[in-house]
Scaffold this active site. Structure first.
Site, mmCIF file in Angstrom:
data_model
loop_
_atom_site.group_PDB
_atom_site.id
_atom_site.type_symbol
_atom_site.label_atom_id
_atom_site.label_comp_id
_atom_site.label_asym_id
_atom_site.label_seq_id
_atom_site.Cartn_x
_atom_site.Cartn_y
_atom_site.Cartn_z
ATOM 1 N N LYS A 46 -5.229 0.699 -7.174
ATOM 2 C CA LYS A 46 -5.226 -0.455 -7.706
ATOM 3 C C LYS A 46 -5.942 -1.594 -6.997
ATOM 4 O O LYS A 46 -6.540 -2.600 -7.394
ATOM 5 C CB LYS A 46 -3.868 -1.033 -7.759
ATOM 6 N N GLY A 47 -6.201 -1.190 -5.676
ATOM 7 C CA GLY A 47 -6.682 -2.242 -4.596
ATOM 8 C C GLY A 47 -7.906 -2.850 -4.882
ATOM 9 O O GLY A 47 -8.149 -3.978 -4.535
ATOM 10 N N ASP A 104 -11.647 -1.069 -1.987
ATOM 11 C CA ASP A 104 -11.060 -2.325 -1.534
ATOM 12 C C ASP A 104 -11.282 -2.387 0.054
ATOM 13 O O ASP A 104 -11.935 -3.402 0.756
ATOM 14 C CB ASP A 104 -9.726 -2.503 -1.790
ATOM 15 N N ASP A 107 -10.966 2.668 5.580
ATOM 16 C CA ASP A 107 -10.363 2.803 6.790
ATOM 17 C C ASP A 107 -10.509 4.226 7.837
ATOM 18 O O ASP A 107 -11.719 4.359 8.332
ATOM 19 C CB ASP A 107 -8.862 2.776 6.403
ATOM 20 N N ASP A 163 -2.691 -4.532 -0.795
ATOM 21 C CA ASP A 163 -1.321 -4.900 -0.764
ATOM 22 C C ASP A 163 -0.439 -4.302 0.571
ATOM 23 O O ASP A 163 -1.241 -3.543 1.262
ATOM 24 C CB ASP A 163 -0.592 -4.104 -1.882
ATOM 25 N N ARG A 169 -1.218 -8.813 -3.385
ATOM 26 C CA ARG A 169 -2.362 -8.383 -4.013
ATOM 27 C C ARG A 169 -3.152 -9.749 -4.778
ATOM 28 O O ARG A 169 -4.483 -9.585 -4.716
ATOM 29 C CB ARG A 169 -2.279 -7.330 -5.334
HETATM 30 P P1 IMP Z 1 -9.151 5.768 3.930
HETATM 31 O O1 IMP Z 1 -10.157 5.317 4.331
HETATM 32 O O2 IMP Z 1 -9.201 7.008 3.043
HETATM 33 O O3 IMP Z 1 -8.035 5.934 5.291
HETATM 34 O O4 IMP Z 1 -8.122 4.842 2.959
HETATM 35 C C1 IMP Z 1 -8.438 3.642 2.629
HETATM 36 C C2 IMP Z 1 -7.108 3.388 1.838
HETATM 37 O O5 IMP Z 1 -6.100 3.014 2.709
HETATM 38 C C3 IMP Z 1 -7.496 1.864 1.158
HETATM 39 O O6 IMP Z 1 -7.883 2.240 -0.234
HETATM 40 C C4 IMP Z 1 -6.254 1.221 1.016
HETATM 41 O O7 IMP Z 1 -5.445 1.666 -0.188
HETATM 42 C C5 IMP Z 1 -5.531 1.945 2.417
HETATM 43 N N1 IMP Z 1 -5.615 0.877 3.459
HETATM 44 C C6 IMP Z 1 -6.254 0.939 4.612
HETATM 45 N N2 IMP Z 1 -6.364 0.027 5.393
HETATM 46 C C7 IMP Z 1 -5.482 -0.907 4.724
HETATM 47 C C8 IMP Z 1 -5.295 -2.545 5.098
HETATM 48 O O8 IMP Z 1 -5.427 -2.896 6.020
HETATM 49 N N3 IMP Z 1 -4.620 -3.000 4.281
HETATM 50 C C9 IMP Z 1 -4.317 -2.451 2.990
HETATM 51 N N4 IMP Z 1 -4.552 -1.309 2.514
HETATM 52 C C10 IMP Z 1 -5.252 -0.543 3.635
HETATM 53 MG MG MG Z 2 -7.313 1.655 -1.776
#
Ligand code: IMP
Ligand code: MG
Length: 184
Positions: A46-47, A104, A107, A163, A169
């Site tokens: 949803k982000g 969004d 990470d 979130d 959000r």
């Molecule tokens: P990754 O890049 O596969 O680790 O995942 C990214 C997802 O982790 C994003 O779409 C968010 O849902 C969540 N996420 C990572 N860092 C944050 C943050 O600082 N705030 C909120 N959600 C985060």
């Molecule tokens: Mg996300």
């Protein structure tokens, strides 16, 4: 800064004004880069919905939109980083379609690395990503998003779609939560 939500924010990382400016720049850049293409914006639920809603208005050309939802397991400690697709695209033929995945935040990089490969295997002509936020210091796989709104340090960001436990959000800016919010 009057509401209960706002009182939980330690400081603002990216202001409403900065977001507006950057989203417009990204929209212009994507419009140029995909001139003459069948562009499909895929928002990851949803982000990314807030970012998607603003970005799509800044694409100065015909564009289609769609949505996917994924769940990821084991970001920090697990080495598998398995991604589950909870909602998929329902198009048969993607061979003439150029996809920009709208996210969004990147990470570890696992979600986007997996999704880009997945959509390529489904036959898309090209797949890239436009993420509002990037935390490059947290990367666990070799992944570089094509479009980045803002690089941020290793903090937990909320607002503008992001979130913490389904809250915050709707904040119009990106902020960092006060530590006591986590500790309670
Ligand atoms: P990754 O890049 O596969 O680790 O995942 C990214 C997802 O982790 C994003 O779409 C968010 O849902 C969540 N996420 C990572 N860092 C944050 C943050 O600082 N705030 C909120 N959600 C985060
Ligand atoms: Mg996300």
């Amino acid at each position: 800064m009057q509401s209960v939500m706002d009182r939980d924010i330690d400081h603002i990382l990216v202001s409403e004004e900065q977001l507006k400016t950057r989203v417009a720049e990204l929209g212009t850049q994507i419009s140029k880069d995909y001139a003459g293409k069948n562009l499909l914006l895929v928002s990851i639920l949803k982000g990314s919905v807030v970012f998607m809603g603003d970005l799509m208005k800044k694409i100065q050309r015909p564009v289609e939109i769609d949505f996917m939802k994924v769940s990821s397991y084991g970001s920090g400690t697990s080495s598998s980083g398995r991604i589950n697709i909870l909602l998929d695209l329902h198009r048969g033929d993607l061979s003439d379609i150029d996809i920009v995945v709208v996210e969004d935040i990147v990470d570890s990089g696992r979600t986007l690395s997996y999704l880009e490969n997945y959509l390529r295997l489904k036959g898309a002509n090209s797949v890239s990503c436009c993420t509002m936020l990037d935390k490059p210091s947290r990367r666990q796989v070799d992944y570089t998003p094509k479009y980045v709104g803002a690089e941020i340090p290793d903090v937990f960001a909320v607002g503008y779609g992001l979130d913490y436990d389904e809250r915050y959000r709707t904040l119009p800016f990106v902020g960092v939560l006060k530590p006591e919010v986590y500790q309670n």
